[in-house]
Design a protein around this motif. Structure first.
Motif, PDB file in Angstrom:
ATOM      1  N   GLY A 175       0.820  -1.199   0.000  1.00 41.93           N
ATOM      2  CA  GLY A 175       0.000   0.000   0.000  1.00 41.93           C
ATOM      3  C   GLY A 175       0.849   1.242   0.000  1.00 41.93           C
ATOM      4  N   GLU A 176       0.303   2.329   0.547  1.00 38.60           N
ATOM      5  CA  GLU A 176       0.988   3.609   0.511  1.00 38.60           C
ATOM      6  C   GLU A 176       0.725   4.413   1.774  1.00 38.60           C
ATOM      7  N   THR A 177       1.596   5.390   1.991  1.00 40.44           N
ATOM      8  CA  THR A 177       1.429   6.363   3.060  1.00 40.44           C
ATOM      9  C   THR A 177       0.992   7.674   2.427  1.00 40.44           C
ATOM     10  N   LEU A 178      -0.125   8.243   2.912  1.00 39.24           N
ATOM     11  CA  LEU A 178      -0.614   9.490   2.347  1.00 39.24           C
ATOM     12  C   LEU A 178       0.300  10.641   2.753  1.00 39.24           C
ATOM     13  N   LYS A 267      -2.408  -3.394   3.311  1.00 40.72           N
ATOM     14  CA  LYS A 267      -2.915  -4.691   3.746  1.00 40.72           C
ATOM     15  C   LYS A 267      -1.991  -5.790   3.236  1.00 40.72           C
ATOM     16  N   VAL A 268      -2.054  -6.924   3.889  1.00 45.49           N
ATOM     17  CA  VAL A 268      -1.347  -8.102   3.395  1.00 45.49           C
ATOM     18  C   VAL A 268      -2.254  -8.829   2.404  1.00 45.49           C
ATOM     19  N   ALA A 283      -3.145  -6.949   9.840  1.00 46.02           N
ATOM     20  CA  ALA A 283      -3.447  -7.395   8.481  1.00 46.02           C
ATOM     21  C   ALA A 283      -3.837  -6.256   7.551  1.00 46.02           C
ATOM     22  N   HIS A 284      -4.367  -5.164   8.107  1.00 46.73           N
ATOM     23  CA  HIS A 284      -4.857  -4.070   7.257  1.00 46.73           C
ATOM     24  C   HIS A 284      -4.958  -2.783   8.071  1.00 46.73           C
ATOM     25  N   ILE A 285      -4.548  -1.677   7.482  1.00 48.36           N
ATOM     26  CA  ILE A 285      -4.737  -0.368   8.093  1.00 48.36           C
ATOM     27  C   ILE A 285      -5.182   0.598   7.015  1.00 48.36           C
ATOM     28  N   HIS A 286      -5.932   1.609   7.426  1.00 43.93           N
ATOM     29  CA  HIS A 286      -6.464   2.555   6.446  1.00 43.93           C
ATOM     30  C   HIS A 286      -6.810   3.866   7.131  1.00 43.93           C
ATOM     31  N   SER A 339     -12.771   4.287   2.498  1.00 41.12           N
ATOM     32  CA  SER A 339     -12.184   5.265   3.418  1.00 41.12           C
ATOM     33  C   SER A 339     -11.189   6.160   2.695  1.00 41.12           C
ATOM     34  N   GLY A 340     -10.449   5.580   1.749  1.00 36.08           N
ATOM     35  CA  GLY A 340      -9.522   6.386   0.969  1.00 36.08           C
ATOM     36  C   GLY A 340     -10.240   7.423   0.128  1.00 36.08           C
ATOM     37  N   ARG A 341     -11.368   7.026  -0.451  1.00 35.02           N
ATOM     38  CA  ARG A 341     -12.157   7.965  -1.254  1.00 35.02           C
ATOM     39  C   ARG A 341     -12.704   9.091  -0.370  1.00 35.02           C
TER      40      ARG A 341
END
Length: 493
Positions: A175-178, A267-268, A283-286, A339-341
């Motif tokens: 993924g990425e860091t904003l 996420k993995v 396993a996942h962050i957002h 959540s990203g949107r």
């Protein structure tokens, strides 16, 4: 089942995981390297679907009785309201957003875990493990330096975004860091002309400021920093942000927590490797937009626990566990996208784009059906496992959920000591014969169907596994045969 399942991390995810396993009679140990549970408010929001699952587990009433029931979420520009999303339209008996500090969530879950005779073992750290075909050899470091070697049946990493378990498995956190930071403050708020039980978001050309009620007159305030580097704010800085971006007339005081944070969307790919699983932030962050993070992790735990319990009780095929990563990874991907949107909509910097956004939001949210759809989506009740390998059949023209969708059971009591599927159908000799044939997996009592012309097979976590027209028990039998471990195999084991 003599070897315990070892759960790493005693946050909300690890506590739910341990409590559900213990409720189903699976030996479990839960360890945490910290001396005590958090005293900070941290994650605040518990959405209706999570409350439904907590209620089925036997601890929902403690949460409902002690948290703040938010009945709406609103979006503003200055003193003008762009949108207000009522939550009372959510199709759940928990038709509100529960606002409760994470410190309280952990306290209630520790109390719930204690009912099953399990205590959190603190100041113990997992320092190494060997993932074998028949178990996991774990090295534990106790306070004072004592080392313990534990032969665990399974290892579950609920150890957060910086997960040691994930790192040790060498699973990439994709993924990425904003490129933006946020500040937060838990403070006393005076002069906010918004209902005290209503989360409110204020948009401004400089950025957003968000108010999330914690208790009477105390709020969590979050604001984006723009191009300013991450730093812990003081009360004066938070007051200045609120003065500029809020509706005016608001006074902040008595801060109990001031902090900053960045946003990662990662996420993995696979939540399992051998006998080791990941759940929650491991396993996942957002983005925190939508308040889904803790809910996602707790729902991971509910999903995995019943599957692992059936396997440990030798009542289900080992392949049942393969569905965990498939189901929960798909949900996480959707939440990351949503959540990203939302985050990118909030953080628009172009003044023209902001004006267009505000106009569109005001028009769209004036439509009742849109408001209801968004409330239901945020609530978690729309989460489904349409691609689950456990799904069988999809009877046409039935009024009710299809395989992979949630179904709230009526007319039957839950069996809290064992993970059991339920049949929702009209009472018949065929139904009773099915229950007898699959007695190791099915509840003894039938539930009321949403449509008397159909049959629903419902999983222990409340999602439909199979549907069929009345009288056609073949899909139900197929679904159960695909899960059950044959008696001869159980005897050999």
């Amino acid at each position: 089942m003599s070897r315990p399942v070892l759960v790493i991390g005693a946050g909300p995810v690890g506590l739910i995981m341990a409590a559900e396993l213990a409720r189903y009679g699976v030996p479990v140990r839960v360890i945490d390297k910290l001396r005590a549970r958090t005293t900070q408010s941290r994650a605040l929001a518990i959405w209706p679907r999570t409350l439904e699952l907590l209620d089925a587990a036997g601890c929902g009433s403690a949460f409902a009785a002690n948290g703040l029931h938010a009945k709406a979420v609103s979006i503003h520009v200055g003193n003008s309201t762009l949108a207000r999303i009522p939550l009372g339209t959510i199709a759940s008996s928990f038709n509100y957003l529960l606002m409760i500090p994470q410190s309280e969530t952990e306290r209630f879950l520790e109390d719930h875990l204690r009912i099953f005779g399990v205590l959190v073992e603190r100041e113990i750290e997992l320092t190494d493990f060997v993932n074998r075909d028949d178990g996991v050899s774990c090295t534990l470091l106790h306070a004072g330096g004592r080392l313990e070697t534990l032969d665990a049946g399974w290892l579950i990493g609920c150890d957060g975004a910086h997960s040691f378990v994930r790192s040790r498995l060498r699973l990439e956190f994709e993924g990425e860091t904003l490129p933006i930071g946020f500040v937060l403050a838990d403070v006393h708020v005076a002069g906010l002309a918004i209902p005290p039980d209503e989360p409110a978001i204020f948009w401004h050309p400089d950025g957003a400021v968000m108010f999330f009620p914690i208790s009477r007159e105390r709020y969590r305030i979050i604001a984006d920093l723009g191009s300013v580097p991450l730093h812990v704010p003081d009360l004066a800085e938070m007051q200045a942000i609120v003065d500029r971006r809020g509706p005016g007339g608001i006074t902040l005081s008595d801060p109990v927590w001031l902090s900053d944070f960045g946003v990662n969307e990662r996420k993995v790919r696979d939540y399992r490797k051998g006998r080791v699983f990941l759940a929650g932030d491991a396993a996942h962050i957002h983005s925190p937009a939508g308040g889904q993070g803790m809910n996602m992790g707790m729902q991971d735990a509910f999903n995995l626990a019943w599957k692992l319990a059936l396997g440990e009780r030798q009542e289900a095929r080992p392949s049942l566990l393969e569905s965990y990563s498939i189901e929960r990874s798909g949900v996480a991907q959707q939440v990351l996208s949503d959540s990203g949107r939302m985050t990118r909509v909030v953080l628009l910097k172009s003044h023209l784009a902001q004006k267009v956004r505000n106009l569109v939001v005001k028009q769209i949210f004036s439509i009742p059906v849109i408001r209801r759809a968004i409330a239901n989506r945020l609530s978690g009740i729309m989460i489904h496992y349409s691609d689950s390998p456990l799904n069988v059949g999809a009877a046409p023209r039935l009024r009710g959920p299809t395989p992979g969708e949630r179904l709230i059971l009526r007319g039957c009591s839950e069996q809290n000591d064992s993970p059991r599927f339920a049949i929702a159908a009209k009472d018949s000799a065929e139904a009773r014969a099915m229950i007898t044939r699959h007695s190791s997996l099915l509840m003894a009592k039938m539930c009321l169907p949403p449509d008397e012309n159909g049959i629903w097979l419902v999983r222990p976590d409340g999602y439909v596994a199979a549907t069929a027209k009345s009288g056609n028990w073949v899909p139900i039998d197929m679904a159960l045969n695909g899960i059950t471990l044959k008696a001869s195999t159980r005897m050999m084991n």
